[in-house]
Design an enzyme around this catalytic site. Structure first.
Site, mmCIF file in Angstrom:
data_model
loop_
_atom_site.group_PDB
_atom_site.id
_atom_site.type_symbol
_atom_site.label_atom_id
_atom_site.label_comp_id
_atom_site.label_asym_id
_atom_site.label_seq_id
_atom_site.Cartn_x
_atom_site.Cartn_y
_atom_site.Cartn_z
ATOM 1 N N LYS A 1 12.425 0.865 -10.767
ATOM 2 C CA LYS A 1 11.200 -0.228 -11.174
ATOM 3 C C LYS A 1 10.344 0.265 -10.783
ATOM 4 O O LYS A 1 10.160 1.225 -10.644
ATOM 5 C CB LYS A 1 11.185 -0.936 -9.788
ATOM 6 C CG LYS A 1 10.316 -0.019 -8.351
ATOM 7 C CD LYS A 1 9.387 0.749 -8.195
ATOM 8 C CE LYS A 1 8.738 -0.933 -8.024
ATOM 9 N NZ LYS A 1 7.041 -0.577 -7.292
ATOM 10 N N THR B 1 8.648 9.302 -11.089
ATOM 11 C CA THR B 1 8.236 8.052 -10.968
ATOM 12 C C THR B 1 8.675 7.026 -10.116
ATOM 13 O O THR B 1 9.754 7.045 -10.549
ATOM 14 C CB THR B 1 8.201 7.863 -12.678
ATOM 15 O OG1 THR B 1 8.208 6.583 -12.958
ATOM 16 C CG2 THR B 1 10.718 7.114 -12.842
ATOM 17 N N ASN C 1 -4.017 -7.635 -11.425
ATOM 18 C CA ASN C 1 -4.905 -6.332 -10.152
ATOM 19 C C ASN C 1 -6.282 -6.443 -9.158
ATOM 20 O O ASN C 1 -6.966 -5.960 -8.472
ATOM 21 C CB ASN C 1 -4.870 -5.046 -11.419
ATOM 22 C CG ASN C 1 -3.400 -4.059 -12.100
ATOM 23 O OD1 ASN C 1 -2.913 -3.926 -10.239
ATOM 24 N ND2 ASN C 1 -3.147 -4.383 -13.183
#
Lengths: 414, 414
Positions: free
Chosen positions: B190, B201, B409
């Site tokens: 993911k 990561t 964001n």
């Protein structure tokens, strides 16, 4: 040594001052046809006497043609009589033709104002990789001497002529007392995108009538740049054309400034203030920005560590987007602190947004979300990070990341 | 040594394969209430025998609580029976309570499936700085064993349970012949934002039925990570929760793999392919992205120099915005190459966008703007940079920078 600004600084801002306020300087600007609009795109600053000169330049491997020409001019004798600047075209990655064009700008303008070519600096800003329309530049240079004047309108024309995607002009002028005499320091700059200066930035020009040698000016300019222009970022991209040039006419008739002069720190503080105002103006006018963001880091192992952390936070796309959205998402701030590659004690970090404490000794503090929203909606947001490790500190400036940044840069060239 | 993928690689993709295809693995997922929607937010992979295990983790100073727990589990004996994962909450910067919660997740799930606690890994992803709603986690863990199965539906449930802002699940399975026997390697991951891996990561999980020791698996996983997960970026931000865990059940019954095994390179190439597919899937699914961008750098002084340059180009907001706008603005690419801090000869650079040559030996080449526009509008854009200095090369992956990245964001937490 650089003084902090504040109560010990002996300078005062000159509200109507411009790049032409220091004694000996004229400036001017006009439209010669490099920009698609009718906005000014060619300008110059000229000093009536040889000015002690200093310059700092981009560290990008690909340096635009005018960078080499200006380096050569200042390197030759440490003096300048003039700087000629165009916007609308960066004259970067333009090969031998670009070099020839930059040298021709220098020699043609030197001849037009009757000074040696090696006392002229050249700067360019705009699109990379296209050669200059030299026919337009040539006719502009021919007209420019008649436009030069020592008033603030002429200073304004110069400031307009160096802009690209900037929304506002950037200039400031201060007065500082040296040897009991008033001297002036003025600055003008441009910059809005491709802003992540390293050694120098965008285009910046500083004039002063102080008496100071070229070497002393160079040393001071570099120190001040590290604390001002080199502490801003808009998008992490370092331009091929960054250049900051300072010229001191010496007409204020003070004793020559050097590190043992009793007023050296006052001069230094005033110069730092000028550069900080210009740097913050660039950050606030970052492409698409709606606000200025300031990051203050304290308690780091060293000033260098604090600088690296402050620049990592100010450069984080996630932090920048959250601030655009007025979201007090301190988790992104601490994630940026933690990836800066500097010593950090994960147990002792405080984070504040303005007066709002969100993290204390690395523990989340519940805060008033409404008050945080109000604060983050303002036109200036200050993020405080205290690491509680040692005495290192730094301040960095940037802006929020907005839809308009994407819009502007998705269609800049076409 | 890592083999290049391509004609020498002996692996084949298993189209219907999943994380449960390698012998010995079950998986599952469910919604326990950590996400506001009804999407899955708790999942697990379980191996019927102790699996040789390896892990790589975020380099962020602030490491989430589950990172320490998983490190401890794998460190204890190099074997795992299971990994339990939640999304919707990162359990990062949550202090002692966060540590206790991560340990409780481990012990409760270990007990539920009847294995030692130290053979269970824990991973979390989501919002930073909020403590887990443990009542929901506890009831989820109680229900989870009943959901575990070895079919692809169960694999899909697991893949869904680890997503946050991801739009698509990310999984891949390959078959490779070792000692004449078919073995499988499968992976799930993911990641969409806060993606700039360093050592590990986001969340990534690899299962294989190959016989390989924990040390050999660890060495190989680190090598492969450097060429795959560590070569992607979405926004330059490194998460507090990055974790990649590999488990080898050994049920394929090959001779134990090590560097002198004749099929070691085939296994290595297959593992690299699995990790590359997952890494590219994360880049393509970057927050707000409309396309995958690949940067290939050749002719650099070293592979490390090529990696640094490729990552600088792929990380440039200006390059990413231009690609979103389908603008063939190669000036931004060369500016990024020039600021990467690596040796570059400014006279010998070629740049291509797909088949379209824009720069040759650092000289602009006039190209068909229409064709460039068509190419850049596609769902995959490849940027080639050849420095013509030496033999160093690297490939990096990322995505474009879009309005939607900002939208997502600006309002993630609220």
């Amino acid at each position: 040594m650089i003084m902090g600004q504040g109560n010990t600084a002996a300078y005062t801002v000159v509200p109507e001052g411009s790049i032409t306020t220091p004694k000996g300087f004229k400036a001017g600007g006009l439209h010669c046809g490099l920009k698609k609009t009718t906005r000014h795109d060619l300008g110059a600053i000229v000093c009536e006497v040889p000015a002690a000169a200093a310059g700092v330049y981009t560290t990008n491997v690909f340096q635009a043609a005018p960078i080499a020409v200006t380096r050569e001019s200042i390197g030759a004798g440490g003096v300048l009589r003039a700087v000629i600047v165009n916007s609308g075209n960066a004259n970067a990655c333009t090969g031998k033709q670009g070099d020839a064009d930059a040298y021709e700008m220098r020699s043609q303008f030197a001849e037009a104002i009757g000074v040696p070519a090696q006392q002229v600096a050249v700067a360019s800003t705009g699109v990379i990789g296209e050669t200059l329309k030299m026919d337009r530049v040539r006719s502009g240079i021919a007209e420019l001497p008649a436009k030069l004047a020592a008033n603030s309108q002429a200073g304004d024309d110069f400031c307009q002529a160096i802009l690209t995607t900037d929304l506002v002009k950037k200039e400031v002028c201060v007065q500082v007392i040296i040897d009991g005499k008033p001297i002036h320091i003025a600055g003008a700059s441009k910059g809005s995108g491709m802003i992540h200066p390293n050694m120098a930035t965008m285009l910046g020009f500083v004039t002063t009538d102080a008496v100071i040698g070229s070497q002393a000016l160079q040393t001071l300019l570099r120190q001040v740049t590290d604390l001002t222009f080199n502490m801003i970022t808009v998008d992490g991209d370092t331009s091929t054309n960054d250049m900051l040039v300072a010229m001191a006419s010496g007409l204020a008739d003070n004793r020559e400034l050097n590190i043992s002069h009793p007023d050296y720190e006052a001069f230094s503080a005033a110069l730092r203030y000028v550069c900080e105002v210009l740097a913050k103006a660039i950050a606030r006018d970052g492409e698409g920005a709606t606000k200025l963001v300031e990051v203050q880091v304290r308690g780091a192992e060293s000033d260098a560590a604090a600088q690296a952390i402050a620049k990592t936070v100010i450069g984080s796309s996630l932090v920048k987007s959250a601030i655009f959205g007025a979201d007090a998402n301190w988790g992104r701030i601490i994630a940026a602190v933690g990836r800066a590659g500097q010593p950090v004690n994960p147990e002792t970090v405080d984070i504040r947004l303005g007066d709002i404490v969100t993290l204390e000794q690395s523990r989340p503090i519940s805060f008033d979300e409404e008050a945080a929203l109000e604060y983050l909606k303002g036109d200036t947001v200050v993020i405080y990070v205290d690491l509680h490790m040692a005495e290192g500190s730094a301040t960095a400036w940037g802006c929020d990341l907005t839809y308009d940044y994407v819009r502007i840069n998705a269609a800049y060239r076409t």
